[in-house]
Design a protein around this motif. Structure first.
Motif, mmCIF file in Angstrom:
data_model
loop_
_atom_site.group_PDB
_atom_site.id
_atom_site.type_symbol
_atom_site.label_atom_id
_atom_site.label_comp_id
_atom_site.label_asym_id
_atom_site.label_seq_id
_atom_site.Cartn_x
_atom_site.Cartn_y
_atom_site.Cartn_z
ATOM 1 N N LEU A 164 27.464 13.792 -38.074
ATOM 2 C CA LEU A 164 27.421 13.042 -36.888
ATOM 3 C C LEU A 164 26.317 12.972 -35.595
ATOM 4 N N ASP A 165 25.882 12.779 -35.568
ATOM 5 C CA ASP A 165 25.392 11.981 -34.388
ATOM 6 C C ASP A 165 25.034 11.362 -32.607
ATOM 7 N N VAL A 166 24.956 11.762 -32.098
ATOM 8 C CA VAL A 166 25.640 11.101 -30.446
ATOM 9 C C VAL A 166 24.438 11.718 -29.485
ATOM 10 N N TRP A 167 23.532 10.547 -29.406
ATOM 11 C CA TRP A 167 22.680 10.611 -28.528
ATOM 12 C C TRP A 167 23.065 10.106 -26.814
ATOM 13 N N SER A 168 22.943 10.921 -26.007
ATOM 14 C CA SER A 168 22.732 9.767 -24.891
ATOM 15 C C SER A 168 23.775 9.123 -24.497
ATOM 16 N N CYS A 169 25.584 10.194 -24.748
ATOM 17 C CA CYS A 169 26.023 10.009 -24.618
ATOM 18 C C CYS A 169 26.961 10.425 -23.265
ATOM 19 N N PRO A 170 26.754 10.662 -22.044
ATOM 20 C CA PRO A 170 27.538 12.165 -21.237
ATOM 21 C C PRO A 170 29.001 12.087 -21.534
ATOM 22 N N HIS A 171 29.473 11.979 -21.462
ATOM 23 C CA HIS A 171 30.931 11.740 -21.274
ATOM 24 C C HIS A 171 31.289 12.455 -22.993
ATOM 25 N N LEU A 172 30.602 11.948 -24.417
ATOM 26 C CA LEU A 172 30.669 13.005 -25.658
ATOM 27 C C LEU A 172 30.122 14.309 -25.548
ATOM 28 N N THR A 173 28.900 14.140 -25.077
ATOM 29 C CA THR A 173 28.471 15.051 -24.930
ATOM 30 C C THR A 173 28.964 16.437 -24.149
ATOM 31 N N GLN A 174 29.992 16.204 -22.634
ATOM 32 C CA GLN A 174 30.941 16.947 -22.014
ATOM 33 C C GLN A 174 32.035 17.208 -22.985
ATOM 34 N N ARG A 175 32.482 16.663 -24.064
ATOM 35 C CA ARG A 175 33.719 16.330 -24.695
ATOM 36 C C ARG A 175 33.286 17.463 -25.716
ATOM 37 N N TYR A 176 32.326 17.322 -26.782
ATOM 38 C CA TYR A 176 32.344 17.871 -28.559
ATOM 39 C C TYR A 176 31.495 18.589 -28.209
ATOM 40 N N SER A 177 30.597 19.312 -27.366
ATOM 41 C CA SER A 177 29.996 19.798 -27.607
ATOM 42 C C SER A 177 29.677 21.255 -28.317
ATOM 43 N N LYS A 178 29.082 21.419 -28.569
ATOM 44 C CA LYS A 178 28.590 22.999 -30.052
ATOM 45 C C LYS A 178 29.754 23.765 -28.985
ATOM 46 N N GLU A 179 30.956 24.738 -29.134
ATOM 47 C CA GLU A 179 31.379 25.624 -28.971
ATOM 48 C C GLU A 179 32.130 25.167 -27.403
ATOM 49 N N GLU A 180 31.778 24.976 -26.105
ATOM 50 C CA GLU A 180 31.943 24.284 -25.174
ATOM 51 C C GLU A 180 32.540 23.156 -24.815
ATOM 52 N N GLY A 181 32.118 22.515 -25.707
ATOM 53 C CA GLY A 181 33.165 21.439 -25.222
ATOM 54 C C GLY A 181 34.570 21.494 -25.824
ATOM 55 N N ASP A 182 35.641 20.528 -25.227
ATOM 56 C CA ASP A 182 37.325 21.034 -24.917
ATOM 57 C C ASP A 182 37.034 20.250 -26.585
ATOM 58 N N ASP A 183 37.161 19.255 -26.955
ATOM 59 C CA ASP A 183 37.208 18.332 -28.281
ATOM 60 C C ASP A 183 36.423 19.567 -29.804
ATOM 61 N N TRP A 184 35.699 19.493 -28.918
ATOM 62 C CA TRP A 184 34.190 20.562 -30.133
ATOM 63 C C TRP A 184 35.469 20.598 -31.324
ATOM 64 N N PRO A 185 36.615 21.939 -31.574
ATOM 65 C CA PRO A 185 37.269 22.009 -32.467
ATOM 66 C C PRO A 185 37.420 20.759 -33.679
ATOM 67 N N LYS A 186 37.560 19.866 -33.233
ATOM 68 C CA LYS A 186 37.808 18.529 -33.728
ATOM 69 C C LYS A 186 36.978 17.791 -34.792
ATOM 70 N N ILE A 187 35.698 18.455 -34.464
ATOM 71 C CA ILE A 187 34.913 18.181 -35.434
ATOM 72 C C ILE A 187 33.987 18.429 -36.210
ATOM 73 N N ALA A 188 34.219 20.015 -35.533
ATOM 74 C CA ALA A 188 34.008 21.557 -36.017
ATOM 75 C C ALA A 188 33.672 21.810 -37.219
ATOM 76 N N HIS A 189 34.076 20.977 -37.984
ATOM 77 C CA HIS A 189 34.562 20.843 -39.813
ATOM 78 C C HIS A 189 33.509 19.920 -40.549
ATOM 79 N N ILE A 190 33.060 19.499 -39.534
ATOM 80 C CA ILE A 190 31.769 18.226 -39.870
ATOM 81 C C ILE A 190 30.391 18.813 -40.226
ATOM 82 N N PRO A 191 29.806 19.007 -41.717
ATOM 83 C CA PRO A 191 28.283 20.251 -41.868
ATOM 84 C C PRO A 191 27.438 20.025 -40.744
ATOM 85 N N CYS A 192 26.876 18.607 -40.198
ATOM 86 C CA CYS A 192 25.941 18.154 -39.286
ATOM 87 C C CYS A 192 26.519 17.732 -38.373
#
Length: 197
Positions: A164-192
């Motif tokens: 999963l690659d996400v670039w220049s999407c500020p809302h997604l960066t905030q929600r899904y950033s590694k370990e800090e985003g609230d929704d990181w646990p929902k994508i943490a299982h994706i290998p890369c």
């Protein structure tokens, strides 16, 4: 204007003054065309009706065609059962979603790679039914400043998703950033996972 044609590949770009594509150029290639690229075609308003008959098409890339009026739900991509690679971007400038029909199937289950880029007002990917893409391995999303969620409607990703690659999407960066985003646990299982501004 650049027109590159091989028996299995058609590449059209920099067509500033043309508004349509002649379907005649597809007739002799319907059974052999595997790759179609349309790029920098600013006045293109409709895609050829025969697009969904290109049954051997494995890759389709359409970028910088901002005046296409045909909604994605009417492209007939779900009929392209050989399609593996799809990239679309810089079109539908006013769209907040790809479809108003929650039950529409926009893409074939054969897709292994999906790139979405520069949809300026896109807010959600729920209408893409990503959970139905049971072959999807790579998902890339670039330059979608209003996109707030990438989770499929049911909140489940295909088991096949490995990158999963996400670039220049500020809302997604905030929600899904590694370990800090609230929704990181929902994508943490994706290998890369690569998420950054």
């Amino acid at each position: 204007m650049l027109l590159l044609f091989k028996a299995w590949q058609l590449h059209i770009e920099d067509c500033e003054h043309l508004e349509s594509i002649s379907e005649e150029m597809f007739h002799s290639t319907n059974n052999s065309l595997q790759s179609l690229i349309l790029r920098r075609y600013p006045n293109l308003k409709t895609l050829p009706d025969c697009l969904n008959t290109l049954t051997r098409l494995t890759s389709l890339y359409i970028y910088n065609c901002e005046n296409i009026k045909t909604p994605l739900s009417q492209w007939g991509l779900s009929r392209l059962t050989s399609l593996k690679y799809l990239g679309i971007g810089d079109m539908f400038p006013d769209a907040t979603s790809f479809s108003d029909d929650p039950h529409s199937i926009l893409f074939p289950t054969t897709l292994t790679s999906l790139d979405l880029s520069h949809f300026q007002n896109l807010e959600s990917l729920a209408s893409l039914s990503l959970q139905t893409l049971t072959s999807l391995e790579n998902l890339a999303i670039y330059g979608c400043p209003k996109l707030r969620s990438i989770l499929p409607r049911e909140g489940l990703w295909p088991d096949t998703l490995s990158r999963l690659d996400v670039w220049s999407c500020p809302h997604l960066t905030q929600r899904y950033s590694k370990e800090e985003g609230d929704d990181w646990p929902k994508i943490a299982h994706i290998p890369c996972v690569d998420i950054h501004d």
